[in-house]
Design a protein around this motif. Structure first.
Motif: not given
Length: 392
Positions: A267-273, A287-293, A303-308
């Motif tokens: 639902p949201s990137l907050a839910d991905a954490d 989780r792969v460290p760092g910021q991803w988009w 940017r299209w942000e995501k979690r990797l």
């Protein structure tokens, strides 16, 4: 801890594999032994079975007479389900107790004859299937168990077939050769895959990818994705809105790096954490460290942000993209996949671009998604979507 499911048809030599893994240091949980333990004389499990089916299921010593019980439930679906409601929760609880008692860095092997039949494969980090030719299994059952051919054939036919087991397997160990050959295969698996997998899992570390070259298309990629998706779905339950196979390995006939790309919608990137990230890591996808988009389409739109996430399994590289459901990046991944599946000319053009990028890139690099072709493909794909009324 690393949870490994071990299965194989009757007479396949599964017990020999289990014994060798124990010699190497694994903690073994034998499902058959647990199933007998929870209905041993004096247990609540046996008392409940007697209450349900009467003491006709007991032998002269007061122990469970499995043949008599089988005669009661064999042709009665309601009776069988009643029995399973008594035994299955107790088996699961005892199995969990034994696993919890193992050391934190243990490799726990669950020897489960009917692992595939009862749908347990997604509950393990890795599934090993021992496979042996039916003729060899018949010979072993006659030699080692004194089983007549008709009975052996009946037992084999009552279990699932090799094709279904193979579909659930991350590892297939062939046992048509000598015991020494089987031991060598188990030792290599232990050293090269199980030990580093356990270490990566415990440290929440993505397995180092090494050099991943462009590989010819592999017809097993969708099947491999299906196993990964089932494992992810089991770990996340209802927290993942949708799980999809994306990227080049999701396009039949397309050469690609041998890395399975998986998209998980949230639902949201907050839910991905938080809890979701923990559950993925515990399932073998840290989780792969760092910021991803992702690079936006068209370029310059932000940017299209995501979690990797990646894979802790050194033998199965994975890129797990966690994106917001309905977002531009989520939609684009599905649109490009489906357009390339539908348009052989653009699929061929993309393949040529991939090869050109690999040829011109530094060693170990596969090129960049920043090539102008991707913006052009985005426009073509959007036009195709409009013409075909495509929906993600």
């Amino acid at each position: 801890m690393l949870r490994v499911g071990l299965t194989g048809g009757i007479g396949s030599g599964k017990s020999a594999v289990a014994a060798r893994l124990v010699e190497r240091g694994a903690v073994l949980i034998d499902a058959d032994r647990v199933a007998r333990e929870v209905v041993a004389p004096g247990t609540e499990g046996l008392a409940e079975i007697v209450a349900a089916f009467s003491d006709v299921v007991l032998d002269a010593d007061g122990a469970l007479d499995r043949a008599a019980l089988g005669a009661v439930v064999f042709a009665d679906e309601t009776a069988r389900r009643r029995l399973e409601a008594i035994t299955h929760p107790r088996v699961r609880a005892r199995t969990a107790e034994l696993a919890a008692a193992a050391a934190p860095d243990a490799i726990v092997v669950n020897d489960v004859p009917l692992l595939v039949e009862v749908g347990l494969a997604p509950t393990y980090h890795l599934v090993i299937v021992v496979e042996t030719a039916v003729t060899t299994r018949l010979d072993r059952l006659a030699r080692d168990r004194g089983m007549g051919r008709a009975e052996a054939e009946r037992r084999i036919a009552a279990q699932t077939d090799d094709a279904r087991r193979r579909a659930a397997a991350d590892v297939v160990l062939s046992n048509d050769g000598s015991l020494a050959e089987l031991h060598d295969a188990v030792d290599a698996l232990w050293r090269q895959r199980l030990l580093p997998y356990e270490d990566n899992l415990r440290e929440r570390r993505v397995a180092p990818p090494g050099r991943v070259d462009l590989a010819e298309t592999d017809a097993s990629w969708p099947e491999q994705y299906a196993r990964l998706a089932a494992r992810i779905r089991h770990a996340l339950a209802s927290d993942a809105l949708r799980i999809d196979h994306i990227g080049s390995t999701a396009v039949p006939g397309l050469a690609a790096q041998d890395v399975i790309d998986v998209q998980v919608a949230v639902p949201s990137l907050a839910d991905a954490d938080g809890a979701l990230a923990d559950r993925l890591a515990n399932a073998g996808f840290p989780r792969v460290p760092g910021q991803w988009w992702d690079d936006p389409r068209p370029a310059g739109s932000g940017r299209w942000e995501k979690r990797l996430h990646g894979s802790a399994d050194p033998a199965r590289p994975v890129r797990l993209h966690v994106r917001v459901a309905g977002s531009a990046g989520w939609r684009y991944a599905l649109l490009m996949r489906d357009h390339l599946r539908a348009d052989p000319d653009q699929r061929a053009a993309y393949l040529q671009l991939k090869r050109d990028l690999v040829d011109s890139a530094p060693a170990g690099d596969s090129g960049t998604a920043g090539d102008p072709w991707f913006d052009e493909e985005y426009l073509r794909a959007e036009q195709w979507a409009a013409e075909t009324d495509w929906r993600p």
